[in-house]
Design an enzyme around this catalytic site. Structure first.
Site, PDB file in Angstrom:
ATOM      1  N   CYS A  80      -2.055   7.118   2.018  1.00  0.00           N
ATOM      2  CA  CYS A  80      -2.909   6.765   0.882  1.00  0.00           C
ATOM      3  C   CYS A  80      -4.294   6.297   1.364  1.00  0.00           C
ATOM      4  CB  CYS A  80      -2.238   5.688   0.038  1.00  0.00           C
ATOM      5  SG  CYS A  80      -1.810   4.188   0.941  1.00  0.00           S
ATOM      6  N   HIS A 137      -0.964  -0.587  -0.614  1.00  0.00           N
ATOM      7  CA  HIS A 137      -1.297   0.747  -1.110  1.00  0.00           C
ATOM      8  C   HIS A 137      -2.782   0.817  -1.441  1.00  0.00           C
ATOM      9  CE1 HIS A 137      -0.734   4.620  -2.904  1.00  0.00           C
ATOM     10  NE2 HIS A 137      -1.147   4.217  -4.091  1.00  0.00           N
TER      11      HIS A 137
END
Length: 1081
Positions: free
Chosen positions: A117, A362
């Site tokens: 990510c 994330h």
């Protein structure tokens, strides 16, 4: 009583109960006369049953029932045409339309390959930068071919731009960079290294806008200026300018971007021990040091330093305080030298890190489209529109009017903006004194674009234009497509064609299937509505029920198949009436014309031959049931001993099972073998004393009935031998049973004599020991096996080995001495007794017991290990080869009448012959100790105790039984608190054990108090192994929660542990981002 009556009254009667008697009479009449009338035929084929409606299930005993073939209104089923449409669509397989991009204006996402990510967010920020994208697309094809990184990045950007898919596979680019998909990295570090790599790769291009696109967009310059406070001159190094691609700003203690910039450009005082040596003044003087901003890039990146290093824990901690930043940023006053440009920057992207840990979490990106001004959230594969605000309308987006510009701009400027429909639209843009600001506690990187950006003209020169002016979307796409490498365009067009074709094929298949389902859902109720036929109405047709059921459920029914309800004569037998339905001629013709098949079976196709056979079978079944019912009471009397006369033998156990079985219409396989259990292998009558050979006599007529049943289900007389009353028992089997019985009697007497001869030893009671007597040593395991063997309560116990072999195993071959230590003795209640032994130790037996054992168990008396018990007053006179000494205290000796020892130092000694071999025992104990200290993947038991006090039962269970003290069953079974078993090894560290406990019970490692028995385990050295703190396999450890430190997520500790296990921080080591780039130069 009323309850039972109510149940009987309300009990639902079966539909066929009322007709059973009448049907039976019809069958008997047909069997007797061979005739049947139409009414009787209708009754047998159940044609007279009424047409029912509303049944919960489809009734088998009514051919006029068509209920429950379709579900209730709004009802569904698990499969077929009546299942949920959503379930049916799911059964079609993967829908490629789910990966179809919503529109040409909607950006595409990137696949997350595990933990990529961080890379996806940066790549989206670069792609959404129009000028960077165009510069990359302008690279020559031969340069792309020579530079794999440029080629894969350009290909990825081309797919993001032209592909019809909602998200693009980023694995080719990630593989080219040699990144580890499973390792989370820092997005800022990734961007820095990627831009550096791209700068080197692009240097090979001959096109100016491509060669310097990274520097032109992202590079600015600063100077570190040191000024003398006495002479006012700057240092020589102050004139040097350093390039930057982002400004790293502090966040801790600072609430806004403006405050962080003030902190970044703050003036530092150099005084005291930190004075500056001035070359002009030739001495150390006070001075000032600051960072001067020389030039600014078109894309200004701010890296927010949200991670701070904690020296105490040597870990990083994330700062999650809220941080505000403006939608529009003026950098004019930040330059060291005045500029004629306003230097107004627009917020264009916000990189966000979700999570609390520094090495996990994330990354997502919120990016503004330069053409439309719309914000988008890029979360790997998912791209979401945020509207005109980077944090969506309802999030932390606030129009704060507390921040004002230094100059009040009261005038307005107008700009022509073309909308998507190419209609001219006049918009007034206000430059008022208010400024829109946003705040976020997770913002990690901010990107600002200069309003008056430099653009490349066709000849490679640069021109200025306002980037807030919107252009026609189609013209933008056409311009970008024009500069895309042709092979990329062709490749993506082919991929789009295949993808759109797959979508169309799926849509067509889905449309056809759903159309078919809807058509079938209309057809089935329509046919079933025409299907019922009134009882006496003709004509009608028979149809197989199972076919009708699958026709009413399946999407594509098969042809009509009536063969399962057709007899061998080609007609409809009455025996199949529960497997078929009566259809009207109209419904039959509709089904036959559409699906075909057959055969056609109408009301005229009732089979008379099968009717005659059926009547005969029914009468035969009734006769059989009556006969069996009459013999059933006779069997009960025989089993109860009320009727002893008979002519033939049958097995008693078989007859018992025959009596318990329900009466059927014909014999079954269970009726075979009435004499199998009483027949010996030689084909003769088994002696009754044999196991399972009990028998009874039955009368001749009863035997003939049983014999007929047995031979009818098993066509072989050998399986049902006949044994009349005068049959003799098999002599061979009788002799064998006699021999076995004699052996059993002999063994029974032998075991009884053993129990009588060794009464005290068998009972297991402690035997008082005397100083004058002679004793012998026998392994405790052999004694235990011997007790089980002669015990009448233990069946089929193994016979013990001969004593010569067992005793011989206790003597070492090298020294011919004893390799086991004698048992310890204790003084209890005025007598000396042997301490309770456990498996693997020795037991003292009397001299008489040993003599009897020698006769009974094959031992040589002189080869026994003899023992004498002595008492000595001086430890220096200990007998060599003796076992470990047991000291008796003075109070105990005073109560012992047989001993008069005033010194109080008396010791009980056991002298063995042969003597104890200390050398061999030492080696054996060393091996056992090594095994104990080197266990691997063994269980230990951990008990979590709530509260300050540990329950006594748990405390006793956790103690090491070094003295072999017996623990009560109640203590061993106590389960207070939460208990688990953990797999550990001798080399497992205390830290690793604490992490296991943390994961199991949720108690942070700092709060864990470990305890083994009464001893608290030292927790200071977490690197110590379990063996170091005397924790061995099978031990029970007590854990208490001190509740001193706050609870925290174990994920943070695991991430920190993973990082600390590495000697140095790996980062992007081993990837193309950090490798030697000489090949690119």
């Amino acid at each position: 009583m009323s309850r039972a009556a109510s149940r009987s009254k309300n009990k639902r009667k079966r539909q066929g109960d009322d007709d059973d008697a009448g049907t039976s009479e019809i069958w008997r009449k047909i069997h007797k006369t061979g005739e049947v009338n139409e009414d009787e035929m209708n009754q047998l084929y159940m044609i007279m049953k009424p047409v029912c409606s509303g049944c919960r299930v489809n009734t088998k005993d009514n051919p006029n029932c068509f209920c429950a073939l379709v579900p209730a209104p709004n009802g569904t089923r698990k499969s077929g045409i009546w299942q949920k449409i959503s379930d049916f669509v799911e059964s079609l397989g993967f829908d490629p339309n789910t990966e179809l991009r919503a529109s040409a204006d909607s950006p595409a996402g990137l696949t997350n390959l595990g933990a990529t990510c961080y890379a996806n967010s940066i790549l989206q920020c670069l792609y959404m930068n129009k000028h960077f994208r165009e510069g990359l697309f302008s690279v020559e094809p031969d340069v792309l071919q020579q530079q794999p990184v440029l080629d894969q990045l350009a290909r990825l950007f081309a797919q993001l731009h032209l592909s019809k898919k909602a998200f693009i596979d980023s694995s080719p680019f990630v593989k080219t960079l040699e990144l580890d998909n499973e390792v989370q990295q820092d997005s800022h570090e990734f961007m820095t290294l990627l831009l550096s790599l791209l700068e080197r790769c692009l240097s090979h291009s001959k096109i100016s806008k491509a060669r310097s696109i990274v520097q032109d967009l992202f590079r600015g310059s600063v100077s570190h200026v040191t000024t003398c406070s006495q002479c006012g001159r700057d240092s020589e190094a102050s004139s040097k300018m350093e390039d930057f691609y982002e400004l790293e700003l502090n966040v801790k203690g600072l609430k806004s971007l403006d405050k962080s910039l003030d902190d970044y450009f703050t003036v530092e005082e150099l005084n005291g021990d930190n004075q500056y040596f001035c070359e002009s003044c030739k001495t150390r003087v006070d001075a000032t040091r600051s960072i001067k901003l020389r030039t600014l890039p078109d894309v200004l990146n701010f890296q927010l330093k949200r991670y701070v290093f904690l020296p105490k824990t040597t870990t990083k901690k994330k700062i999650t305080s809220s941080f505000s930043f403006p939608a529009e940023l003026s950098m004019h006053h930040r330059l060291s030298e005045p500029s004629q440009s306003e230097l107004i920057y627009d917020l264009s992207a916000v990189l966000i890190h979700k999570g609390t840990a520094a090495n996990s979490g994330h990354y997502i990106a919120h990016i503004k489209d330069e053409n439309t001004g719309q914000w988008w959230e890029f979360d790997d594969e998912v791209v979401t529109s945020l509207g005109s605000c980077p944090f969506a309308e309802e999030a932390s987006c606030s129009a704060s009017k507390s921040v004002k510009n230094d100059v009040d701009h009261s005038n307005f400027s107008e700009a022509k903006v073309d909308d998507s429909n190419r209609n001219g639209l006049s918009v007034k843009v206000s430059q008022s004194s208010s400024m829109e600001t946003f705040s976020s506690s997770d913002a990690y990187m901010l990107m600002y674009h200069l309003k008056n950006t430099k653009r490349f003209s066709e000849n490679g020169g640069m021109v200025s234009s306002a980037n807030h002016t919107e252009r026609d979307a189609d013209s933008v796409i056409a311009q970008v497509n024009g500069c895309l490498p042709s092979h990329f365009c062709k490749e993506i067009q082919n991929s789009n064609a295949l993808f759109l074709d797959a979508c169309q094929q799926y849509n067509h298949r889905k449309e056809v299937e759903l159309s078919c389902i809807n058509e079938r859902r209309e057809e089935v109720p329509s046919v079933l509505a025409e299907a019922p036929v009134q009882p006496l109405e003709q004509p009608f047709f028979w149809i197989y029920s199972d076919w009708l059921r699958q026709w009413a459920e399946n999407v594509t029914p098969t042809a009509i198949d009536n063969t399962p309800i057709q007899c061998s004569h080609g007609k409809v037998p009455v025996s199949k009436v529960t497997s078929m339905k009566r259809l009207s001629s109209k419904a039959w013709n509709r089904l036959l014309s559409k699906y075909g098949g057959g055969p056609m079976l109408s009301h005229n196709d009732h089979c008379w031959d099968c009717l005659i056979d059926g009547a005969r079978n029914v009468v035969s079944a009734d006769t059989y049931r009556d006969r069996r019912e009459s013999f059933k009471q006779l069997a009960r009397d025989i089993l109860d001993g009320k009727k002893e006369d008979g002519n033939n033998y049958v097995s008693r156990s078989w007859l018992q099972q025959w009596w318990k079985r329900k009466i059927a219409d014909a014999p079954s396989e269970a009726d075979a073998g009435p004499t199998a259990a009483i027949s010996c292998p030689h084909g003769q009558l088994m002696p009754e004393q044999a196991t399972g050979a009990k028998r009874v006599l039955v009368p001749e007529d009863f035997w003939l009935f049983l014999y007929e049943d047995a031979t009818s289900v098993q066509d072989n007389d050998l399986f049902c031998p006949t044994f009349p009353l005068d049959s003799g028992e098999c002599s061979e089997c009788s002799n064998e049973l006699s021999e076995v019985a004699c052996m059993e009697d002999s063994m029974r007497l032998f075991k009884q004599r053993q129990r009588q001869s060794h009464e005290k030893l068998f009972s297991g009671k402690n035997m008082p020991l005397s100083l004058e007597c002679k004793y012998f040593l026998v392994p405790s395991s052999w004694i235990s096996q011997w007790r089980n063997y002669i015990s009448p309560a233990v069946k089929n116990s193994d016979k013990p080995e001969t004593l010569d072999v067992v005793v011989g195993s206790l003597i070492c071959e090298k020294h011919s001495q004893l390799i086991e230590r004698p048992p310890e003795l204790v003084f209890r209640r005025g007598t000396i007794i042997q301490k309770e032994s456990s498996a693997g130790e020795l037991t003292l037996i009397s001299e008489n017991d040993w003599k009897y054992f020698c006769e009974e168990w094959g031992a040589t008396e002189i080869k026994g290990i003899s023992v004498k018990i002595e008492i000595i007053n001086d430890s220096t006179n200990a007998i060599p080869g003796s076992c470990k000494e047991t000291v008796i205290c003075e109070d105990q000796l005073a109560n012992w009448d047989m001993v008069n020892n005033e010194s109080g130092n008396a010791q009980i000694m056991i002298k063995t012959c042969p003597e104890v071999c200390e050398n061999c025992i030492g080696e054996k104990e060393s091996c056992e100790l090594m095994h104990k200290l080197n266990y691997c993947n063994e269980d230990i038991f951990v008990v979590l105790v709530r509260g300050k006090e540990v329950p006594r039962s748990i405390l006793e269970a956790s103690k090491v039984v070094e003295t072999d003290r017996r623990v009560s069953k109640r203590s061993r079974k106590t389960k207070n608190g939460s208990s688990i078993s953990l797999k550990v090894s001798a080399s497992t560290s205390i830290y690793q054990l604490k992490m296991m406990i943390w994961q199991s019970f949720g108690v942070v490692k700092e709060n864990q108090i470990l305890q083994k028995g009464d001893t608290t385990i030292d927790n200071n050295d977490e690197n110590a192994t379990l063996v170091d703190v005397n924790i061995f396999a099978g031990d029970q450890i007590i854990v208490r929660d001190s509740e001193i430190h706050e609870n925290r997520d174990i994920a943070d500790e695991l991430c920190t542990e993973k990082k600390n296990t590495q000697n140095t921080e790996e980062g992007f080591r081993g990837t193309l981002l950090s490798s030697n780039l000489s090949s690119f130069d």
